[in-house]
Design a protein around this motif. Structure first.
Motif, PDB file in Angstrom:
ATOM      1  N   GLY A  56       0.916  -1.297  -0.063  1.00 30.25           N
ATOM      2  CA  GLY A  56       0.091  -0.103  -0.143  1.00 30.25           C
ATOM      3  C   GLY A  56       0.869   1.192   0.103  1.00 30.25           C
ATOM      4  N   ASP A  57       1.679   1.397   0.881  1.00 30.70           N
ATOM      5  CA  ASP A  57       2.338   2.604   1.199  1.00 30.70           C
ATOM      6  C   ASP A  57       3.826   2.423   1.035  1.00 30.70           C
ATOM      7  OD1 ASP A  57       2.791   1.460   3.595  1.00 30.70           O
ATOM      8  OD2 ASP A  57       1.673   2.942   4.757  1.00 30.70           O
ATOM      9  N   GLY A  58       4.337   1.362   1.136  1.00 32.62           N
ATOM     10  CA  GLY A  58       5.857   0.941   1.068  1.00 32.62           C
ATOM     11  C   GLY A  58       6.641   1.366   2.341  1.00 32.62           C
ATOM     12  N   SER A  59       5.829   1.236   3.329  1.00 38.44           N
ATOM     13  CA  SER A  59       6.594   1.868   4.564  1.00 38.44           C
ATOM     14  C   SER A  59       7.102   0.397   5.333  1.00 38.44           C
ATOM     15  CB  SER A  59       5.422   2.425   5.552  1.00 38.44           C
ATOM     16  OG  SER A  59       4.357   1.266   5.911  1.00 38.44           O
ATOM     17  N   GLU A  60       6.829  -0.682   5.102  1.00 40.52           N
ATOM     18  CA  GLU A  60       7.284  -1.652   5.561  1.00 40.52           C
ATOM     19  C   GLU A  60       8.547  -2.459   4.884  1.00 40.52           C
ATOM     20  OE1 GLU A  60       6.413  -2.870   8.704  1.00 40.52           O
ATOM     21  OE2 GLU A  60       4.741  -1.595   8.989  1.00 40.52           O
ATOM     22  N   GLU A  61       9.512  -3.063   5.704  1.00 38.71           N
ATOM     23  CA  GLU A  61      10.592  -3.770   4.946  1.00 38.71           C
ATOM     24  C   GLU A  61      10.173  -5.289   4.822  1.00 38.71           C
ATOM     25  OE1 GLU A  61      15.069  -5.108   5.863  1.00 38.71           O
ATOM     26  OE2 GLU A  61      13.989  -3.907   7.465  1.00 38.71           O
ATOM     27  N   LEU A  62      10.641  -5.792   3.667  1.00 35.38           N
ATOM     28  CA  LEU A  62      10.159  -7.097   3.437  1.00 35.38           C
ATOM     29  C   LEU A  62      11.454  -7.964   3.135  1.00 35.38           C
ATOM     30  CD1 LEU A  62       7.177  -6.505   0.781  1.00 35.38           C
ATOM     31  CD2 LEU A  62       6.976  -6.855   3.298  1.00 35.38           C
ATOM     32  N   CYS A  63      11.136  -9.200   3.180  1.00 33.11           N
ATOM     33  CA  CYS A  63      12.322 -10.293   2.755  1.00 33.11           C
ATOM     34  C   CYS A  63      12.165 -10.349   1.256  1.00 33.11           C
ATOM     35  CB  CYS A  63      12.345 -11.572   3.558  1.00 33.11           C
ATOM     36  SG  CYS A  63      13.442 -12.747   3.201  1.00 33.11           S
ATOM     37  N   GLU A  64      13.128  -9.855   0.654  1.00 29.20           N
ATOM     38  CA  GLU A  64      13.258 -10.282  -1.016  1.00 29.20           C
ATOM     39  C   GLU A  64      13.396 -11.727  -1.494  1.00 29.20           C
ATOM     40  OE1 GLU A  64      16.807  -9.097  -2.832  1.00 29.20           O
ATOM     41  OE2 GLU A  64      18.017  -9.095  -0.932  1.00 29.20           O
ATOM     42  N   PHE A  65      13.948 -12.537  -0.438  1.00 30.13           N
ATOM     43  CA  PHE A  65      14.072 -14.042  -0.714  1.00 30.13           C
ATOM     44  C   PHE A  65      12.617 -14.644  -0.633  1.00 30.13           C
ATOM     45  CE2 PHE A  65      18.158 -12.502   0.906  1.00 30.13           C
ATOM     46  CZ  PHE A  65      18.997 -13.219   0.036  1.00 30.13           C
ATOM     47  N   PHE A  66      11.800 -14.264   0.504  1.00 28.34           N
ATOM     48  CA  PHE A  66      10.571 -14.828   0.367  1.00 28.34           C
ATOM     49  C   PHE A  66       9.780 -14.353  -0.768  1.00 28.34           C
ATOM     50  CE2 PHE A  66       6.155 -14.490   1.845  1.00 28.34           C
ATOM     51  CZ  PHE A  66       5.888 -15.792   2.451  1.00 28.34           C
ATOM     52  N   GLU A  67       9.792 -12.809  -1.058  1.00 31.25           N
ATOM     53  CA  GLU A  67       9.026 -12.363  -1.932  1.00 31.25           C
ATOM     54  C   GLU A  67       9.241 -13.139  -3.615  1.00 31.25           C
ATOM     55  OE1 GLU A  67       6.552 -10.281  -1.665  1.00 31.25           O
ATOM     56  OE2 GLU A  67       7.005 -10.580   0.378  1.00 31.25           O
ATOM     57  N   ASN A  68      10.454 -13.204  -3.776  1.00 29.60           N
ATOM     58  CA  ASN A  68      10.741 -14.198  -5.050  1.00 29.60           C
ATOM     59  C   ASN A  68      10.356 -15.383  -4.895  1.00 29.60           C
ATOM     60  OD1 ASN A  68      12.460 -11.787  -5.770  1.00 29.60           O
ATOM     61  ND2 ASN A  68      14.216 -12.645  -4.960  1.00 29.60           N
ATOM     62  N   LEU A  69      10.362 -15.977  -4.028  1.00 29.27           N
ATOM     63  CA  LEU A  69       9.940 -17.542  -3.760  1.00 29.27           C
ATOM     64  C   LEU A  69       8.486 -17.418  -3.816  1.00 29.27           C
ATOM     65  CD1 LEU A  69      10.412 -20.361  -3.230  1.00 29.27           C
ATOM     66  CD2 LEU A  69      10.156 -19.921  -1.031  1.00 29.27           C
ATOM     67  N   GLU A  70       7.550 -16.358  -3.258  1.00 29.50           N
ATOM     68  CA  GLU A  70       6.168 -16.394  -3.405  1.00 29.50           C
ATOM     69  C   GLU A  70       5.737 -16.054  -4.980  1.00 29.50           C
ATOM     70  OE1 GLU A  70       2.061 -15.756  -2.185  1.00 29.50           O
ATOM     71  OE2 GLU A  70       3.854 -16.842  -1.443  1.00 29.50           O
ATOM     72  N   LYS A  71       6.459 -15.240  -5.732  1.00 28.79           N
ATOM     73  CA  LYS A  71       6.315 -14.884  -7.138  1.00 28.79           C
ATOM     74  C   LYS A  71       6.247 -16.217  -7.977  1.00 28.79           C
ATOM     75  CE  LYS A  71       8.052 -10.258  -6.861  1.00 28.79           C
ATOM     76  NZ  LYS A  71       9.015  -9.386  -7.156  1.00 28.79           N
ATOM     77  N   GLN A  72       7.226 -17.090  -7.435  1.00 32.69           N
ATOM     78  CA  GLN A  72       7.300 -18.568  -8.496  1.00 32.69           C
ATOM     79  C   GLN A  72       6.042 -19.367  -8.178  1.00 32.69           C
ATOM     80  OE1 GLN A  72       9.597 -19.378 -10.325  1.00 32.69           O
ATOM     81  NE2 GLN A  72      10.608 -17.246 -10.461  1.00 32.69           N
ATOM     82  N   GLY A  73       5.403 -19.219  -6.847  1.00 32.87           N
ATOM     83  CA  GLY A  73       4.272 -20.102  -6.613  1.00 32.87           C
ATOM     84  C   GLY A  73       4.539 -21.522  -6.872  1.00 32.87           C
ATOM     85  N   THR A  74       3.885 -22.313  -7.689  1.00 36.46           N
ATOM     86  CA  THR A  74       3.953 -23.708  -7.886  1.00 36.46           C
ATOM     87  C   THR A  74       5.271 -24.024  -8.738  1.00 36.46           C
ATOM     88  OG1 THR A  74       2.382 -23.812  -9.327  1.00 36.46           O
ATOM     89  CG2 THR A  74       1.410 -24.356  -7.220  1.00 36.46           C
ATOM     90  N   ASP A  75       5.590 -23.027  -9.344  1.00 32.15           N
ATOM     91  CA  ASP A  75       6.718 -23.070 -10.361  1.00 32.15           C
ATOM     92  C   ASP A  75       8.102 -23.415  -9.397  1.00 32.15           C
ATOM     93  OD1 ASP A  75       5.112 -22.965 -12.484  1.00 32.15           O
ATOM     94  OD2 ASP A  75       5.552 -20.799 -12.653  1.00 32.15           O
ATOM     95  N   ALA A  76       8.427 -22.963  -8.163  1.00 28.59           N
ATOM     96  CA  ALA A  76       9.235 -23.279  -7.367  1.00 28.59           C
ATOM     97  C   ALA A  76       9.483 -24.754  -7.006  1.00 28.59           C
ATOM     98  CB  ALA A  76       9.177 -22.419  -6.134  1.00 28.59           C
ATOM     99  N   ALA A  77       9.996 -25.327  -7.865  1.00 30.45           N
ATOM    100  CA  ALA A  77      10.250 -26.835  -7.857  1.00 30.45           C
ATOM    101  C   ALA A  77      11.576 -27.421  -8.067  1.00 30.45           C
ATOM    102  CB  ALA A  77       9.087 -27.540  -8.636  1.00 30.45           C
ATOM    103  N   LEU A  78      11.942 -28.579  -7.632  1.00 32.78           N
ATOM    104  CA  LEU A  78      13.024 -29.355  -8.108  1.00 32.78           C
ATOM    105  C   LEU A  78      12.509 -30.630  -8.777  1.00 32.78           C
ATOM    106  CD1 LEU A  78      14.759 -28.806  -4.600  1.00 32.78           C
ATOM    107  CD2 LEU A  78      15.452 -27.813  -6.376  1.00 32.78           C
TER     108      LEU A  78
END
Length: 783
Positions: free
Chosen positions: A177-199
């Motif tokens: 919403g306002d960009g006021s919170e710090e996020l974990c870039e590693f978690f965000e990248n994994l969340e974007k992959q969704g079910t494609d994040a597979a081995l």
């Protein structure tokens, strides 16, 4: 036999490295086991390994549970992996292999053995073969985090809190919403992959999984939790299945067809007792009062800002805890929002309407306040009277209803209701509220379990009776409470270890019926194990750590003489185990003084020290000395230095404690352990009131004699210590049982078969000089 080779590090690579360099193709085998084609990554198989596989296959064919004892150092891990993964490949209906270990090093060892097995299969059938395994390990956030700032935290709780503050759904919504919170870039990248994040396939150790996730910019911890869903083999800690606070989060999606293995499970009943027991002191209740005040403030603030959120929660609670989010959802976002709780409620109750008097947030916090006030009052009363109180949960609940007007039914919902409230208030720093969560969990478990538990109030610790420190404990007395759902949920559970003797006690302790029970012996081409029972010193002083005699100067000196003689004649590493930290500290203090220094006046003591060397001085003439402490960092450094001294040829003695970290999880293979000394019998503290309550429960419900259980528990710990120095059939070592009580048949007969088969009459009832003579002969034969 004095050790005289040059003091330089050995150029032999560690076993794992040697194993990795050897080509698995020609040095491996494939054979038919009762109609099942089994891959085995070594050129020969021991008779006990073959028998172990047969018993495992019987259990898997019967879709039942198994209890198997296999001697230490005979390749139990690779045998089990070879059989179960071959069975998995041949039977499509079988689910995952869930391999539970106690420590991270054991987890890494399992994954390395599986890598070796898969390399053998690749060499034999090619990397394009069907049915290649995907295996992952899962550990805590602290061990897997790669975030540049969060990973620098040293405490597990701090890492969990910081991670939650960067990944919770409401934090991510505010950041969007306002960009006021710090996020974990590693978690965000994994969340974007969704079910494609597979081995695709492969066996990944923790370090390899972390490195792979780092390369892709993903969070290794949540990636591993996601990979569990489609992996063929999952390796993690016991707690992830046994502890209800964790199992409901990590292992909830595992299918019934999974095969569960508890390795090194000799202490599994104690692990079950530990995860279901709760204790707290006055400091915890003081923190609870602060927690209650904070929740009142947070609710008042939310009413002013977003009262509709509280109203939505109220309407959901009318439909039950499941509607309010007590049952975890799916996806990484839901995983990040989860709070450790105690899901002990029956599944049907999660769909019941939450009692009306705790639906409103402010009413529920007042409810918790009354609970905290009552518990605090009970502790204060206990401290004033100085009397110990042991009561059933039903009696505690009756007093709670009279004093605080709290009924049993709403108390059952307390833990999950608090979890729902913390989610509604969007609190990320859950660690600060851990004391209140502990008391809520205490209330829920008291209201849920009618038997198998006791509520214990003590005015002080048994070991420091003069120090006022009242404690309240919910003591789990029945180990089967924690593991019952595992036996019911999965069709095959394998409990295995090298020290399960006497094996017939475990079905009683865990309340299950195994379809396969077997104790296997060790086949040896030479007698590479030399157990000795030493009962007295050369001057006929009895060796025993009985409470009445263990502190006598003659006894302490006799143990010192035994250590000096073994340090002089045994090459490389010697490991000595004491029954407790307290006794080890007492003995080491005495060993640091010259002979009979306690009887010398202060004015003469310094002069006497210059002339007479102490026990430790005499040991240091032959080897360096290192000591285990309760601090894990100090102990790790001591172990590294100990192994460096053994590698350099200087030799070392490691003084450790039975039931400690070293006794349970460190192998002293090859030159790191040529002798192990058990200085006494590692009995539990028999005056412990939780232990007393458990012994009474076992006698009443399982017909297990109190003395038999105490002896069984002590001897299995002693056997576990003994097994630290024998890690293979090419290894060899001395096992010295230095206590006259080991000479008694009721103690000796409870030792594992792989020790008893070498314990001849000539090795019983020895003095220290006789033991030294037999040890010299044994070491010459081995040389």
């Amino acid at each position: 036999l004095r050790h005289t080779r040059p003091w330089k590090p050995r150029d032999r690579p560690p076993p794992a490295a040697r194993e990795a360099r050897s080509p698995p193709g020609p040095a491996s085998m494939e054979f038919n086991l009762d109609g099942l084609v089994v891959d085995f990554p070594y050129p020969q198989i021991y008779p006990e390994q073959y028998a172990y596989m047969l018993e495992l296959k019987r259990a898997l064919d019967a879709k039942g549970h198994a209890l198997l004892e296999m001697p230490t150092g005979t390749g139990k891990t690779v045998t089990l992996l070879s059989l179960v993964t071959s069975y998995q490949r041949a039977n499509k209906a079988m689910g995952k292999l869930v391999y539970c270990t106690r420590t991270v090093p054991e987890m890494e060892k399992v994954l390395e053995e599986l890598q070796h097995l898969e390399r053998h299969r690749d060499e034999k059938r090619g990397r394009d073969r069907p049915h290649r395994l995907l295996a992952v390990g899962l550990s805590s956030r602290r061990n897997m985090c790669v975030h540049p700032t969060v990973s620098t935290e040293s405490e597990r709780e701090s890492v969990d809190t910081r991670c939650r503050s960067l990944t919770a759904s409401w934090v991510r919504q505010r950041a969007a919403g306002d960009g006021s919170e710090e996020l974990c870039e590693f978690f965000e990248n994994l969340e974007k992959q969704g079910t494609d994040a597979a081995l695709k396939d492969g066996v990944f150790t923790l370090d390899e999984l972390k490195e792979l996730a780092r390369e892709r910019g993903w969070c290794p911890y949540f990636f591993a939790r996601h990979a569990i869903e489609f992996a063929d083999v999952v390796v993690y800690n016991y707690q992830y299945l046994l502890d209800p606070k964790i199992a409901g989060l990590i292992s909830r999606r595992l299918q019934r067809e999974c095969v569960v293995v508890f390795d090194e499970a000799h202490n599994i009943d104690n692990v079950c007792i530990e995860v279901m027991s709760i204790n707290f002191r006055e400091a915890t209740l003081a923190a609870c009062e602060r927690n209650v005040g904070r929740l009142h403030a947070e609710i008042a603030k939310l009413k002013r800002v977003d009262a509709d959120r509280l109203n939505r929660e109220y309407r959901q609670l009318v439909s039950g805890l499941a509607a309010a989010g007590a049952l975890p959802g799916g996806g990484l976002a839901a995983d990040a929002d989860e709070i450790r709780a105690n899901p002990v409620l029956p599944e049907g109750m999660l769909n019941e309407a939450v009692p009306g008097n705790i639906r409103r947030a402010e009413h529920f916090v007042t409810f918790l306040q009354r609970l905290v006030r009552h518990v605090k009052g009970r502790l204060e009363q206990c401290a004033r009277s100085g009397e110990v109180s042991v009561e059933k949960p039903q009696r505690f609940l009756a007093g709670l209803e009279v004093d605080a007007a709290i009924d049993k039914k709403p108390l059952k919902f307390a833990s999950e209701r608090l979890r729902s409230l913390l989610r509604t208030l969007e609190i990320t720093n859950v660690q600060e509220l851990q004391p209140l969560m502990l008391v809520a969990e205490f209330g829920t478990m008291c209201a849920t379990f009618e038997s198998g538990f006791s509520v214990l109030l003590e005015p002080a610790d048994d070991r420091t009776p003069t120090l006022r420190d009242p404690v309240m404990q919910l003591c789990c007395l029945d180990a089967s409470v924690a593991i019952k759902h595992v036996f019911e949920r999965f069709q095959s559970v394998i409990i295995t270890s090298g020290t399960l003797s006497p094996i017939d006690l475990y079905p009683k302790l865990l309340s299950f019926t195994p379809c396969v029970v077997r104790t296997l012996t060790m086949s040896l081409r030479r007698d590479c194990i030399c157990p000795l029972v030493v009962c007295r010193a050369a001057d006929q002083t009895p060796l025993s750590t009985r409470f009445e005699t263990r502190s006598e100067p003659a006894t302490v000196q006799a143990y010192g003489e035994l250590l000096v003689s073994m340090a002089a004649l045994v090459p490389d590493g010697v490991v000595a185990f004491f029954p407790s930290y307290l006794y080890m500290e007492q003995v080491i203090r005495e060993w640091a003084l010259p002979p009979r220094a306690a009887d010398v006046p202060d004015g003469e003591r310094s002069a006497r020290r210059t002339r007479l060397p102490s026990v430790l001085d005499r040991v240091l003439e032959h080897k360096l000395v290192y000591i285990e402490t309760p601090d894990i960092v100090e102990t790790t450094l001591a172990l590294e230095s100990y192994k460096a001294a053994c590698d350099a040829g200087r030799g070392a003695v490691f003084l450790s404690v039975a039931r400690g970290k070293v006794a349970e999880g460190v192998d002293f293979d090859r030159h790191y352990g040529r002798a192990v000394l058990l200085l006494g019998v590692p009995f539990q503290y028999t005056k412990s009131r939780p232990l007393t309550a458990r012994l009474e429960y076992l006698a009443d419900t399982c017909q297990i004699n109190e003395a038999d259980f105490i002896t069984f528990d002590a001897i299995r710990q002693a056997a576990q210590c003994a097994g630290r120095v024998i890690r293979g059939k090419t290894d060899y070592g001395l096992i010295v049982f230095a206590d006259a009580r080991y000479n008694r048949a009721d103690k000796r007969n409870k030792l594992p078969q792989w020790i008893k088969q070498h314990l001849t009459e000539a090795h019983l009832n020895l003095s220290t000089d006789m033991a030294g003579h037999i040890s010299r002969q044994f070491l010459k034969r081995m040389a």
